[in-house]
Design a protein around this motif. Sequence first.
Motif, PDB file in Angstrom:
ATOM      1  N   PRO A  51       0.901  11.587  -6.871  1.00 26.61           N
ATOM      2  CA  PRO A  51       0.947  12.935  -6.882  1.00 26.61           C
ATOM      3  C   PRO A  51       1.118  13.336  -5.749  1.00 26.61           C
ATOM      4  O   PRO A  51       0.395  13.507  -5.025  1.00 26.61           O
ATOM      5  N   ALA A  52       1.960  14.650  -5.157  1.00 25.54           N
ATOM      6  CA  ALA A  52       1.708  14.955  -3.984  1.00 25.54           C
ATOM      7  C   ALA A  52       0.325  15.635  -3.349  1.00 25.54           C
ATOM      8  O   ALA A  52      -0.038  14.794  -2.540  1.00 25.54           O
ATOM      9  N   ALA A  58      -4.659  14.736  -0.303  1.00 26.40           N
ATOM     10  CA  ALA A  58      -5.954  14.689  -0.436  1.00 26.40           C
ATOM     11  C   ALA A  58      -6.565  13.317  -0.360  1.00 26.40           C
ATOM     12  O   ALA A  58      -7.930  13.449   1.072  1.00 26.40           O
ATOM     13  N   LEU A  59      -6.258  12.507   0.622  1.00 27.69           N
ATOM     14  CA  LEU A  59      -6.473  11.254   1.375  1.00 27.69           C
ATOM     15  C   LEU A  59      -6.589  11.275   2.437  1.00 27.69           C
ATOM     16  O   LEU A  59      -7.574  10.860   2.625  1.00 27.69           O
ATOM     17  N   VAL A  60      -5.894  11.743   3.501  1.00 32.16           N
ATOM     18  CA  VAL A  60      -5.895  12.100   4.207  1.00 32.16           C
ATOM     19  C   VAL A  60      -6.865  12.419   5.202  1.00 32.16           C
ATOM     20  O   VAL A  60      -7.447  11.600   5.895  1.00 32.16           O
ATOM     21  N   PRO A  61      -7.043  14.124   4.894  1.00 32.44           N
ATOM     22  CA  PRO A  61      -9.087  14.027   5.323  1.00 32.44           C
ATOM     23  C   PRO A  61     -10.092  13.431   4.449  1.00 32.44           C
ATOM     24  O   PRO A  61     -11.131  13.269   5.317  1.00 32.44           O
ATOM     25  N   ALA A  62      -9.702  12.690   3.350  1.00 32.60           N
ATOM     26  CA  ALA A  62     -10.973  12.756   2.634  1.00 32.60           C
ATOM     27  C   ALA A  62     -11.323  10.907   3.622  1.00 32.60           C
ATOM     28  O   ALA A  62     -12.367  10.271   3.543  1.00 32.60           O
ATOM     29  N   ILE A 115       1.134  -1.113   0.171  1.00 28.49           N
ATOM     30  CA  ILE A 115       0.135  -0.003  -0.311  1.00 28.49           C
ATOM     31  C   ILE A 115       0.963   1.009  -0.163  1.00 28.49           C
ATOM     32  O   ILE A 115       0.635   2.107  -0.516  1.00 28.49           O
ATOM     33  N   ARG A 116       1.711   1.218   1.513  1.00 23.21           N
ATOM     34  CA  ARG A 116       2.412   2.710   0.729  1.00 23.21           C
ATOM     35  C   ARG A 116       3.806   2.290  -0.660  1.00 23.21           C
ATOM     36  O   ARG A 116       3.177   3.279  -0.589  1.00 23.21           O
ATOM     37  N   ALA A 117       3.779   1.551  -0.708  1.00 25.71           N
ATOM     38  CA  ALA A 117       4.837   2.051  -2.434  1.00 25.71           C
ATOM     39  C   ALA A 117       3.477   2.539  -3.684  1.00 25.71           C
ATOM     40  O   ALA A 117       3.507   3.363  -4.402  1.00 25.71           O
ATOM     41  N   LEU A 118       2.090   1.732  -3.971  1.00 24.63           N
ATOM     42  CA  LEU A 118       1.346   2.196  -3.955  1.00 24.63           C
ATOM     43  C   LEU A 118       0.840   3.587  -4.232  1.00 24.63           C
ATOM     44  O   LEU A 118       0.617   4.539  -4.566  1.00 24.63           O
ATOM     45  N   VAL A 119       0.991   4.235  -2.700  1.00 19.60           N
ATOM     46  CA  VAL A 119       0.676   5.701  -2.542  1.00 19.60           C
ATOM     47  C   VAL A 119       2.213   6.414  -2.967  1.00 19.60           C
ATOM     48  O   VAL A 119       1.814   7.954  -2.848  1.00 19.60           O
TER      49      VAL A 119
END
Length: 202
Positions: A142-143, A148-152, A134-138
């Motif tokens: 793009p930055a 944006a993923l964290v708050p969503a 998952i980390r490699a995918l994330v």
Amino acid sequence: MTRQESRPTLSGAPPSPMELDQEAEEVTLAVMAASRLVVAISARALASTDDSLTLPQLRALVVLDTCGPVKLAVMAATLGVNPSTALRMVERLESVGLIDRKANPDNRREVILRLTPTGRDLVERVLANRRTEIRALVQQLPAEARAALVPALTALTEAADEMAVDPFAEVRRVGGLIDDPLNPAPPDAPQGGRRRPRDGTA
């Protein structure tokens, strides 16, 4: 800024109920796609560690790793299966040395389940493999997309309330968290105090 103000229509007016419904449907489909992705990653992480086990069996191991030791009946309730199905799963995992099953010395009619050291090691390796993928995918995102993923995702989890924040609430609700009678917790430890933080569930 409100949700409606954040996505005005071309005319500058707030989105209509139909447009909001369409937006909700788009988000729903995106979340479902992401869920399938996580399941696929979990399956690959498990297959790379032990291809003889299934995802439901991994979930049982994760429950024990996070909440164990627990009673057989509570394991069934947490997994959402009937006791006979849970028993067959436990017997399979016990046969390969991943689960230890013993009668409760305080109540011989109760069966207590806990992970063996081998079972705990397997869970740790599977979750570590999943986290790495998952980390490699994330990291490929793009930055701006990563930020944006964290708050969503946090908002989605909070909207689901405790059901999503704590997938093992059922264990506590029915009093399934117990101290290991063969290895009691210290007097100042909370009930079921062996619970450890995890990166998630299977």
